[in-house]
Write a protein that holds these residues in place. Structure first.
Motif, PDB file in Angstrom:
ATOM      1  N   UNK A 128      10.372  -6.354  -9.021  1.00  0.00           N
ATOM      2  CA  UNK A 128       9.883  -5.004  -8.787  1.00  0.00           C
ATOM      3  C   UNK A 128       8.988  -4.582  -9.932  1.00  0.00           C
ATOM      4  N   UNK A 129       8.185  -3.546  -9.677  1.00  0.00           N
ATOM      5  CA  UNK A 129       7.432  -2.972 -10.773  1.00  0.00           C
ATOM      6  C   UNK A 129       8.402  -2.300 -11.693  1.00  0.00           C
ATOM      7  N   UNK A 147      -2.003  11.170  -6.822  1.00  0.00           N
ATOM      8  CA  UNK A 147      -3.156  10.890  -5.966  1.00  0.00           C
ATOM      9  C   UNK A 147      -4.462  11.108  -6.722  1.00  0.00           C
ATOM     10  N   UNK A 148      -4.501  12.156  -7.548  1.00  0.00           N
ATOM     11  CA  UNK A 148      -5.727  12.450  -8.300  1.00  0.00           C
ATOM     12  C   UNK A 148      -5.986  11.396  -9.378  1.00  0.00           C
ATOM     13  N   UNK A 149      -4.956  11.017 -10.119  1.00  0.00           N
ATOM     14  CA  UNK A 149      -5.134  10.127 -11.268  1.00  0.00           C
ATOM     15  C   UNK A 149      -5.158   8.648 -10.900  1.00  0.00           C
ATOM     16  N   UNK A 150      -4.399   8.276  -9.851  1.00  0.00           N
ATOM     17  CA  UNK A 150      -4.229   6.852  -9.563  1.00  0.00           C
ATOM     18  C   UNK A 150      -4.610   6.462  -8.139  1.00  0.00           C
ATOM     19  N   UNK A 151      -4.890   7.431  -7.287  1.00  0.00           N
ATOM     20  CA  UNK A 151      -5.346   7.128  -5.942  1.00  0.00           C
ATOM     21  C   UNK A 151      -4.283   6.640  -4.989  1.00  0.00           C
ATOM     22  N   UNK A 152      -2.997   6.808  -5.359  1.00  0.00           N
ATOM     23  CA  UNK A 152      -1.900   6.309  -4.532  1.00  0.00           C
ATOM     24  C   UNK A 152      -1.380   7.427  -3.635  1.00  0.00           C
ATOM     25  N   UNK A 153      -1.357   7.176  -2.346  1.00  0.00           N
ATOM     26  CA  UNK A 153      -0.908   8.168  -1.378  1.00  0.00           C
ATOM     27  C   UNK A 153       0.584   8.436  -1.519  1.00  0.00           C
ATOM     28  N   UNK A 154       0.989   9.684  -1.301  1.00  0.00           N
ATOM     29  CA  UNK A 154       2.383  10.064  -1.580  1.00  0.00           C
ATOM     30  C   UNK A 154       3.398   9.329  -0.720  1.00  0.00           C
ATOM     31  N   UNK A 155       3.063   8.988   0.508  1.00  0.00           N
ATOM     32  CA  UNK A 155       4.002   8.277   1.361  1.00  0.00           C
ATOM     33  C   UNK A 155       4.404   6.935   0.785  1.00  0.00           C
ATOM     34  N   UNK A 156       3.484   6.298   0.061  1.00  0.00           N
ATOM     35  CA  UNK A 156       3.756   4.987  -0.520  1.00  0.00           C
ATOM     36  C   UNK A 156       4.881   5.077  -1.544  1.00  0.00           C
ATOM     37  N   UNK A 204       1.339   2.103 -12.200  1.00  0.00           N
ATOM     38  CA  UNK A 204       1.551   0.673 -12.039  1.00  0.00           C
ATOM     39  C   UNK A 204       0.831   0.131 -10.806  1.00  0.00           C
ATOM     40  N   UNK A 205       0.928   0.845  -9.698  1.00  0.00           N
ATOM     41  CA  UNK A 205       0.225   0.419  -8.491  1.00  0.00           C
ATOM     42  C   UNK A 205      -1.282   0.369  -8.728  1.00  0.00           C
ATOM     43  N   UNK A 206      -1.787   1.364  -9.435  1.00  0.00           N
ATOM     44  CA  UNK A 206      -3.225   1.389  -9.750  1.00  0.00           C
ATOM     45  C   UNK A 206      -3.604   0.167 -10.586  1.00  0.00           C
ATOM     46  N   UNK A 207      -2.767  -0.158 -11.581  1.00  0.00           N
ATOM     47  CA  UNK A 207      -3.053  -1.309 -12.433  1.00  0.00           C
ATOM     48  C   UNK A 207      -3.009  -2.614 -11.654  1.00  0.00           C
ATOM     49  N   UNK A 208      -2.217  -2.654 -10.611  1.00  0.00           N
ATOM     50  CA  UNK A 208      -2.090  -3.865  -9.806  1.00  0.00           C
ATOM     51  C   UNK A 208      -3.186  -3.990  -8.750  1.00  0.00           C
ATOM     52  N   UNK A 223      -1.690  -6.064   0.182  1.00  0.00           N
ATOM     53  CA  UNK A 223      -1.445  -7.189  -0.722  1.00  0.00           C
ATOM     54  C   UNK A 223      -0.756  -6.741  -2.006  1.00  0.00           C
ATOM     55  N   UNK A 224      -1.017  -5.503  -2.418  1.00  0.00           N
ATOM     56  CA  UNK A 224      -0.410  -4.997  -3.651  1.00  0.00           C
ATOM     57  C   UNK A 224       1.107  -4.904  -3.502  1.00  0.00           C
ATOM     58  N   UNK A 225       1.567  -4.664  -2.297  1.00  0.00           N
ATOM     59  CA  UNK A 225       3.011  -4.574  -2.057  1.00  0.00           C
ATOM     60  C   UNK A 225       3.747  -5.836  -2.502  1.00  0.00           C
ATOM     61  N   UNK A 226       3.099  -6.985  -2.392  1.00  0.00           N
ATOM     62  CA  UNK A 226       3.763  -8.237  -2.745  1.00  0.00           C
ATOM     63  C   UNK A 226       3.923  -8.408  -4.255  1.00  0.00           C
TER      64      UNK A 226
END
Length: 392
Positions: free
Chosen positions: A3-4, A107-116, A221-225, A298-301
Protein backbone atom coordinates in the motif's frame (compact mmCIF):
# COMPACT_ATOMS: atom_id res chain seq x y z
CA UNK A 1 0.45 -6.33 -0.52
CA UNK A 2 2.09 -2.98 -1.03
CA UNK A 3 0.00 0.00 0.00
CA UNK A 4 0.98 3.61 -0.23
CA UNK A 5 2.27 4.96 2.92
CA UNK A 6 2.02 8.65 3.43
CA UNK A 7 3.51 11.26 5.74
CA UNK A 8 6.77 13.20 5.66
CA UNK A 9 8.34 14.97 8.58
CA UNK A 10 7.91 18.66 7.97
CA UNK A 11 10.99 20.83 7.82
CA UNK A 12 13.44 18.04 8.65
CA UNK A 13 16.35 16.67 6.70
CA UNK A 14 15.72 12.95 6.59
CA UNK A 15 18.00 9.98 6.29
CA UNK A 16 16.51 8.06 3.40
CA UNK A 17 15.95 4.38 4.25
CA UNK A 18 18.68 2.28 2.70
CA UNK A 19 18.02 -0.87 0.75
CA UNK A 20 19.12 -3.33 3.40
CA UNK A 21 20.40 -6.77 2.57
CA UNK A 22 20.57 -8.55 5.91
CA UNK A 23 20.52 -12.34 5.60
CA UNK A 24 16.97 -13.56 6.18
CA UNK A 25 15.91 -16.61 8.17
CA UNK A 26 17.78 -18.34 10.96
CA UNK A 27 17.78 -17.33 14.61
CA UNK A 28 15.59 -14.26 15.10
CA UNK A 29 17.75 -12.79 17.87
CA UNK A 30 20.79 -12.96 15.59
CA UNK A 31 18.77 -11.33 12.83
CA UNK A 32 17.87 -8.46 15.17
CA UNK A 33 21.55 -7.97 15.95
CA UNK A 34 22.29 -7.84 12.23
CA UNK A 35 19.61 -5.20 11.68
CA UNK A 36 20.98 -3.16 14.60
CA UNK A 37 24.48 -3.28 13.17
CA UNK A 38 23.18 -2.14 9.80
CA UNK A 39 21.30 0.75 11.42
CA UNK A 40 24.47 1.94 13.15
CA UNK A 41 26.35 1.59 9.86
CA UNK A 42 23.74 3.84 8.26
CA UNK A 43 24.65 6.58 10.73
CA UNK A 44 22.20 6.16 13.57
CA UNK A 45 23.34 6.59 17.15
CA UNK A 46 23.88 3.23 18.90
CA UNK A 47 21.76 4.17 21.93
CA UNK A 48 18.90 5.23 19.65
CA UNK A 49 19.17 1.95 17.76
CA UNK A 50 19.10 -0.03 21.01
CA UNK A 51 16.01 1.83 22.17
CA UNK A 52 14.25 1.26 18.85
CA UNK A 53 14.89 -2.48 18.60
CA UNK A 54 14.57 -3.41 22.28
CA UNK A 55 10.92 -4.48 22.02
CA UNK A 56 11.18 -6.26 18.64
CA UNK A 57 9.64 -9.73 18.64
CA UNK A 58 8.88 -12.38 16.06
CA UNK A 59 5.16 -12.62 15.29
CA UNK A 60 3.77 -15.96 14.04
CA UNK A 61 0.41 -14.22 13.55
CA UNK A 62 1.96 -11.97 10.91
CA UNK A 63 3.26 -14.95 8.93
CA UNK A 64 -0.13 -16.63 9.19
CA UNK A 65 -1.83 -13.49 7.84
CA UNK A 66 0.72 -13.18 5.04
CA UNK A 67 0.04 -16.74 3.89
CA UNK A 68 -3.75 -16.49 4.09
CA UNK A 69 -4.96 -13.87 1.63
CA UNK A 70 -7.81 -16.02 0.44
CA UNK A 71 -10.19 -13.08 0.15
CA UNK A 72 -8.60 -12.25 -3.21
CA UNK A 73 -9.72 -15.61 -4.59
CA UNK A 74 -13.26 -14.28 -4.82
CA UNK A 75 -14.59 -13.13 -8.15
CA UNK A 76 -15.01 -9.42 -8.81
CA UNK A 77 -18.79 -9.62 -8.40
CA UNK A 78 -18.58 -11.53 -5.11
CA UNK A 79 -15.77 -9.42 -3.70
CA UNK A 80 -17.27 -6.07 -4.65
CA UNK A 81 -20.70 -6.99 -3.32
CA UNK A 82 -19.11 -8.12 -0.06
CA UNK A 83 -17.10 -4.94 0.57
CA UNK A 84 -19.24 -2.20 -0.96
CA UNK A 85 -22.05 -2.15 1.57
CA UNK A 86 -24.83 0.37 1.89
CA UNK A 87 -23.27 1.44 5.16
CA UNK A 88 -19.99 2.22 3.43
CA UNK A 89 -21.85 4.15 0.74
CA UNK A 90 -23.74 6.17 3.36
CA UNK A 91 -20.59 6.84 5.37
CA UNK A 92 -18.82 7.88 2.19
CA UNK A 93 -21.39 10.58 1.63
CA UNK A 94 -21.16 11.58 5.31
CA UNK A 95 -17.37 11.87 5.41
CA UNK A 96 -17.25 13.42 1.96
CA UNK A 97 -19.38 16.24 3.34
CA UNK A 98 -17.65 16.45 6.71
CA UNK A 99 -14.23 16.86 5.11
CA UNK A 100 -15.37 18.66 1.96
CA UNK A 101 -12.78 21.42 2.39
CA UNK A 102 -9.99 18.83 2.68
CA UNK A 103 -11.13 17.02 -0.45
CA UNK A 104 -11.28 20.39 -2.23
CA UNK A 105 -7.63 20.99 -1.27
CA UNK A 106 -6.65 17.52 -2.46
CA UNK A 107 -8.31 18.10 -5.82
CA UNK A 108 -6.76 21.56 -6.15
CA UNK A 109 -3.22 20.60 -5.10
CA UNK A 110 -2.93 17.04 -6.42
CA UNK A 111 -5.72 16.56 -8.96
CA UNK A 112 -7.15 13.49 -7.21
CA UNK A 113 -10.93 13.15 -7.26
CA UNK A 114 -12.56 12.75 -3.85
CA UNK A 115 -14.26 9.44 -4.65
CA UNK A 116 -10.85 7.84 -5.15
CA UNK A 117 -9.62 8.65 -1.64
CA UNK A 118 -13.00 7.94 -0.06
CA UNK A 119 -13.01 4.46 -1.56
CA UNK A 120 -9.52 3.65 -0.28
CA UNK A 121 -10.37 5.11 3.13
CA UNK A 122 -13.45 2.87 3.29
CA UNK A 123 -11.86 -0.35 2.05
CA UNK A 124 -8.65 -0.01 4.06
CA UNK A 125 -10.00 0.95 7.48
CA UNK A 126 -13.76 1.64 7.31
CA UNK A 127 -13.04 5.37 7.37
CA UNK A 128 -10.45 5.00 10.12
CA UNK A 129 -12.49 2.78 12.43
CA UNK A 130 -10.51 -0.45 11.92
CA UNK A 131 -6.80 0.30 11.50
CA UNK A 132 -5.35 -3.03 12.66
CA UNK A 133 -3.86 -4.18 15.94
CA UNK A 134 -0.56 -5.73 14.84
CA UNK A 135 2.50 -4.16 16.40
CA UNK A 136 4.09 -2.41 13.43
CA UNK A 137 7.73 -2.97 14.33
CA UNK A 138 7.11 -6.65 15.04
CA UNK A 139 5.26 -7.01 11.73
CA UNK A 140 8.04 -5.36 9.74
CA UNK A 141 10.78 -7.27 11.53
CA UNK A 142 8.99 -10.59 11.10
CA UNK A 143 8.47 -10.03 7.38
CA UNK A 144 12.06 -8.79 7.05
CA UNK A 145 13.29 -11.99 8.69
CA UNK A 146 11.01 -14.17 6.54
CA UNK A 147 12.70 -15.08 3.26
CA UNK A 148 9.68 -14.51 1.00
CA UNK A 149 10.10 -10.73 0.48
CA UNK A 150 12.85 -9.37 2.75
CA UNK A 151 13.92 -6.86 0.12
CA UNK A 152 10.56 -5.13 0.49
CA UNK A 153 10.32 -5.05 4.26
CA UNK A 154 13.86 -4.51 5.51
CA UNK A 155 14.02 -0.92 4.19
CA UNK A 156 10.68 -0.27 5.92
CA UNK A 157 12.27 -1.11 9.29
CA UNK A 158 14.91 1.57 8.79
CA UNK A 159 12.25 4.02 7.64
CA UNK A 160 10.37 3.35 10.88
CA UNK A 161 13.64 3.94 12.75
CA UNK A 162 13.94 7.33 11.05
CA UNK A 163 10.40 8.19 12.14
CA UNK A 164 11.32 7.09 15.66
CA UNK A 165 14.32 9.45 15.79
CA UNK A 166 11.93 12.38 15.31
CA UNK A 167 9.33 11.20 17.79
CA UNK A 168 6.77 10.05 15.24
CA UNK A 169 6.90 6.29 15.82
CA UNK A 170 6.68 4.30 19.05
CA UNK A 171 8.15 0.82 18.49
CA UNK A 172 6.30 -0.61 21.48
CA UNK A 173 2.90 1.01 20.89
CA UNK A 174 2.47 1.78 17.18
CA UNK A 175 0.01 -0.71 15.68
CA UNK A 176 -1.51 -1.19 12.26
CA UNK A 177 -1.99 -3.80 9.55
CA UNK A 178 -0.17 -7.14 9.47
CA UNK A 179 2.09 -5.97 6.65
CA UNK A 180 3.31 -2.89 8.51
CA UNK A 181 0.99 -0.25 7.09
CA UNK A 182 -0.06 2.55 9.43
CA UNK A 183 -3.05 4.85 9.67
CA UNK A 184 -6.41 5.57 8.12
CA UNK A 185 -5.39 4.70 4.58
CA UNK A 186 -2.73 2.17 5.60
CA UNK A 187 0.70 3.42 4.60
CA UNK A 188 4.21 2.07 4.91
CA UNK A 189 6.93 3.96 6.83
CA UNK A 190 9.17 4.67 3.82
CA UNK A 191 6.29 6.38 2.05
CA UNK A 192 5.55 8.28 5.25
CA UNK A 193 8.98 9.83 4.94
CA UNK A 194 8.43 10.93 1.38
CA UNK A 195 4.88 12.19 0.92
CA UNK A 196 3.38 13.21 4.23
CA UNK A 197 1.36 16.38 4.56
CA UNK A 198 0.34 18.17 7.75
CA UNK A 199 -3.24 18.54 6.64
CA UNK A 200 -4.62 20.06 9.83
CA UNK A 201 -1.74 22.45 10.55
CA UNK A 202 -0.78 21.13 13.97
CA UNK A 203 2.88 20.63 13.09
CA UNK A 204 2.66 16.84 12.93
CA UNK A 205 1.70 14.19 10.41
CA UNK A 206 -0.56 11.79 12.30
CA UNK A 207 -2.09 9.29 9.95
CA UNK A 208 -3.80 7.31 12.69
CA UNK A 209 -5.78 10.16 14.21
CA UNK A 210 -5.98 12.98 11.67
CA UNK A 211 -8.20 12.52 8.63
CA UNK A 212 -6.87 15.73 6.99
CA UNK A 213 -3.30 14.47 7.35
CA UNK A 214 -4.18 11.07 5.89
CA UNK A 215 -6.25 12.41 3.01
CA UNK A 216 -3.82 15.15 1.98
CA UNK A 217 -0.91 12.74 2.20
CA UNK A 218 -2.81 10.16 0.17
CA UNK A 219 -3.49 12.72 -2.52
CA UNK A 220 0.16 13.73 -2.64
CA UNK A 221 1.24 10.10 -2.93
CA UNK A 222 -1.15 9.37 -5.79
CA UNK A 223 0.07 12.51 -7.56
CA UNK A 224 3.69 11.40 -7.13
CA UNK A 225 2.82 8.00 -8.58
CA UNK A 226 1.52 9.60 -11.76
CA UNK A 227 -2.16 10.43 -11.18
CA UNK A 228 -3.42 12.59 -14.02
CA UNK A 229 -5.60 15.48 -12.89
CA UNK A 230 -9.05 15.83 -14.39
CA UNK A 231 -9.05 12.41 -16.06
CA UNK A 232 -11.27 9.39 -15.35
CA UNK A 233 -9.90 6.11 -14.02
CA UNK A 234 -12.60 3.48 -14.66
CA UNK A 235 -15.98 3.55 -16.37
CA UNK A 236 -18.61 0.90 -16.89
CA UNK A 237 -19.30 0.18 -20.54
CA UNK A 238 -21.45 -1.91 -22.82
CA UNK A 239 -19.56 -4.03 -25.32
CA UNK A 240 -20.83 -5.52 -28.60
CA UNK A 241 -21.18 -9.28 -28.82
CA UNK A 242 -18.79 -9.42 -31.78
CA UNK A 243 -15.96 -7.51 -30.12
CA UNK A 244 -12.51 -8.94 -30.74
CA UNK A 245 -12.02 -10.36 -27.24
CA UNK A 246 -8.29 -10.83 -27.78
CA UNK A 247 -8.01 -7.03 -27.75
CA UNK A 248 -9.36 -6.81 -24.21
CA UNK A 249 -7.21 -6.72 -21.09
CA UNK A 250 -4.73 -4.26 -19.65
CA UNK A 251 -2.02 -5.23 -22.14
CA UNK A 252 -3.94 -3.60 -25.01
CA UNK A 253 -4.48 0.15 -25.02
CA UNK A 254 -6.43 1.82 -27.80
CA UNK A 255 -7.83 5.32 -27.91
CA UNK A 256 -11.35 5.94 -26.70
CA UNK A 257 -12.31 6.85 -30.26
CA UNK A 258 -11.00 3.50 -31.50
CA UNK A 259 -13.03 1.63 -28.90
CA UNK A 260 -16.10 3.65 -29.84
CA UNK A 261 -15.58 2.73 -33.49
CA UNK A 262 -15.61 -0.92 -32.39
CA UNK A 263 -19.01 -0.45 -30.77
CA UNK A 264 -18.05 0.23 -27.14
CA UNK A 265 -20.44 2.64 -25.42
CA UNK A 266 -20.75 4.12 -21.94
CA UNK A 267 -23.42 2.48 -19.81
CA UNK A 268 -24.11 5.88 -18.22
CA UNK A 269 -23.01 9.29 -19.39
CA UNK A 270 -20.39 9.52 -22.12
CA UNK A 271 -16.97 8.05 -22.72
CA UNK A 272 -13.80 9.97 -21.87
CA UNK A 273 -11.93 12.21 -24.27
CA UNK A 274 -11.47 10.54 -27.64
CA UNK A 275 -7.69 10.62 -27.62
CA UNK A 276 -7.25 9.03 -24.20
CA UNK A 277 -5.65 5.59 -24.22
CA UNK A 278 -7.81 2.96 -22.55
CA UNK A 279 -8.23 -0.78 -22.07
CA UNK A 280 -11.39 -2.86 -22.00
CA UNK A 281 -11.41 -4.81 -18.74
CA UNK A 282 -13.67 -7.85 -18.32
CA UNK A 283 -13.21 -9.04 -14.71
CA UNK A 284 -15.42 -12.10 -15.29
CA UNK A 285 -15.23 -12.52 -19.03
CA UNK A 286 -17.32 -11.37 -21.96
CA UNK A 287 -20.64 -12.21 -20.29
CA UNK A 288 -19.93 -10.34 -17.04
CA UNK A 289 -19.37 -6.69 -16.09
CA UNK A 290 -17.32 -4.59 -18.51
CA UNK A 291 -15.22 -1.49 -17.86
CA UNK A 292 -13.01 0.93 -19.71
CA UNK A 293 -9.77 1.47 -17.77
CA UNK A 294 -8.01 4.79 -18.33
CA UNK A 295 -4.36 5.69 -17.53
CA UNK A 296 -5.19 6.55 -13.91
CA UNK A 297 -6.31 2.96 -13.39
CA UNK A 298 -2.68 1.87 -13.69
CA UNK A 299 -1.81 3.97 -10.64
CA UNK A 300 -4.08 1.76 -8.54
CA UNK A 301 -1.63 -1.12 -8.97
CA UNK A 302 0.99 0.90 -7.10
CA UNK A 303 -1.38 0.76 -4.12
CA UNK A 304 -2.30 -2.91 -4.26
CA UNK A 305 -1.39 -5.53 -6.85
CA UNK A 306 -4.55 -7.61 -6.54
CA UNK A 307 -6.58 -7.28 -9.75
CA UNK A 308 -9.86 -7.90 -7.93
CA UNK A 309 -9.08 -5.40 -5.16
CA UNK A 310 -7.92 -2.72 -7.59
CA UNK A 311 -10.94 -3.09 -9.86
CA UNK A 312 -13.27 -3.00 -6.87
CA UNK A 313 -11.60 0.07 -5.37
CA UNK A 314 -11.72 1.91 -8.69
CA UNK A 315 -15.36 0.95 -9.28
CA UNK A 316 -16.29 1.92 -5.71
CA UNK A 317 -14.79 5.36 -6.34
CA UNK A 318 -17.09 5.82 -9.33
CA UNK A 319 -20.09 4.75 -7.24
CA UNK A 320 -19.24 7.33 -4.59
CA UNK A 321 -19.31 9.92 -7.35
CA UNK A 322 -22.72 8.89 -8.67
CA UNK A 323 -22.20 5.94 -11.02
CA UNK A 324 -24.93 3.26 -11.02
CA UNK A 325 -24.54 -0.27 -9.69
CA UNK A 326 -22.75 -2.35 -12.33
CA UNK A 327 -24.60 -4.77 -14.58
CA UNK A 328 -23.39 -8.19 -13.39
CA UNK A 329 -24.53 -9.86 -16.60
CA UNK A 330 -24.48 -13.65 -16.69
CA UNK A 331 -20.84 -14.77 -16.46
CA UNK A 332 -19.81 -18.30 -17.36
CA UNK A 333 -19.15 -20.58 -14.39
CA UNK A 334 -15.63 -19.95 -13.14
CA UNK A 335 -13.15 -22.33 -11.53
CA UNK A 336 -12.97 -23.32 -7.88
CA UNK A 337 -9.77 -23.04 -5.87
CA UNK A 338 -8.40 -26.47 -6.75
CA UNK A 339 -9.19 -25.99 -10.42
CA UNK A 340 -7.50 -22.57 -10.44
CA UNK A 341 -4.35 -24.09 -8.99
CA UNK A 342 -4.49 -26.85 -11.60
CA UNK A 343 -4.85 -24.21 -14.29
CA UNK A 344 -1.91 -22.19 -12.98
CA UNK A 345 0.23 -25.31 -12.81
CA UNK A 346 -0.61 -26.18 -16.43
CA UNK A 347 0.10 -22.63 -17.57
CA UNK A 348 3.39 -22.58 -15.69
CA UNK A 349 4.41 -25.85 -17.31
CA UNK A 350 3.84 -24.18 -20.68
CA UNK A 351 6.30 -21.43 -19.79
CA UNK A 352 3.97 -18.72 -18.52
CA UNK A 353 4.91 -16.60 -15.52
CA UNK A 354 1.79 -16.76 -13.37
CA UNK A 355 3.54 -16.03 -10.08
CA UNK A 356 2.72 -18.28 -7.13
CA UNK A 357 0.40 -21.25 -7.60
CA UNK A 358 -2.09 -19.68 -5.23
CA UNK A 359 -5.51 -20.06 -6.84
CA UNK A 360 -5.77 -16.29 -7.36
CA UNK A 361 -6.75 -15.04 -10.81
CA UNK A 362 -4.27 -12.17 -10.99
CA UNK A 363 -3.14 -10.08 -13.92
CA UNK A 364 -0.39 -12.49 -15.04
CA UNK A 365 -2.68 -15.51 -14.91
CA UNK A 366 -5.31 -13.60 -16.87
CA UNK A 367 -2.81 -12.71 -19.55
CA UNK A 368 -1.73 -16.33 -19.91
CA UNK A 369 -5.35 -17.48 -20.02
CA UNK A 370 -6.14 -15.04 -22.82
CA UNK A 371 -3.18 -16.24 -24.89
CA UNK A 372 -4.15 -19.89 -24.46
CA UNK A 373 -7.81 -19.19 -25.22
CA UNK A 374 -6.80 -17.58 -28.49
CA UNK A 375 -4.52 -20.50 -29.35
CA UNK A 376 -7.28 -23.02 -28.66
CA UNK A 377 -9.97 -21.15 -30.57
CA UNK A 378 -11.92 -20.12 -27.46
CA UNK A 379 -13.24 -16.59 -26.83
CA UNK A 380 -10.09 -14.84 -25.55
CA UNK A 381 -11.68 -12.92 -22.70
CA UNK A 382 -9.23 -14.01 -19.94
CA UNK A 383 -11.98 -15.68 -17.88
CA UNK A 384 -10.95 -19.31 -17.23
CA UNK A 385 -13.62 -21.99 -17.40
CA UNK A 386 -13.76 -25.77 -17.11
CA UNK A 387 -13.72 -25.94 -20.92
CA UNK A 388 -10.33 -24.23 -21.03
CA UNK A 389 -8.95 -26.40 -18.22
CA UNK A 390 -10.01 -29.60 -19.99
CA UNK A 391 -8.48 -28.47 -23.30
CA UNK A 392 -5.18 -27.75 -21.58
Amino acid sequence: MRHFALAALLGLTLIQPAHANIACGGDFASFVQGMKAEAVAQGHDASTVDAFFTSAQYSPAVIKADRAQGVFKKSFVDFSRAVISQNRMDNGRHYGGKYASVFDRVERDYGVSRGVLLAFWALETDYGQVQGNFNTLNALMTLSHDCRRPELFQPQVFAALELFTHGDFDPALTVGAWAGEIGMVQMLPADILENGVDGDGDGHVLLKTSAPDALMSGGKMLHALGWRAGEPWLQEITVPRDLDWSQTGLETKLTVDQWADMGVTARAGSLGAGGLPASVVLPMGRNGPAFLAYPNFDVYFEWNQSFVYVTTAAYFATRLEGAPVFDAGNPDQGLNDDQMKQLQTKLQSRGYDVGDIDGILGARTRSAVRTEQARLGLPADAWPTAALLSKL
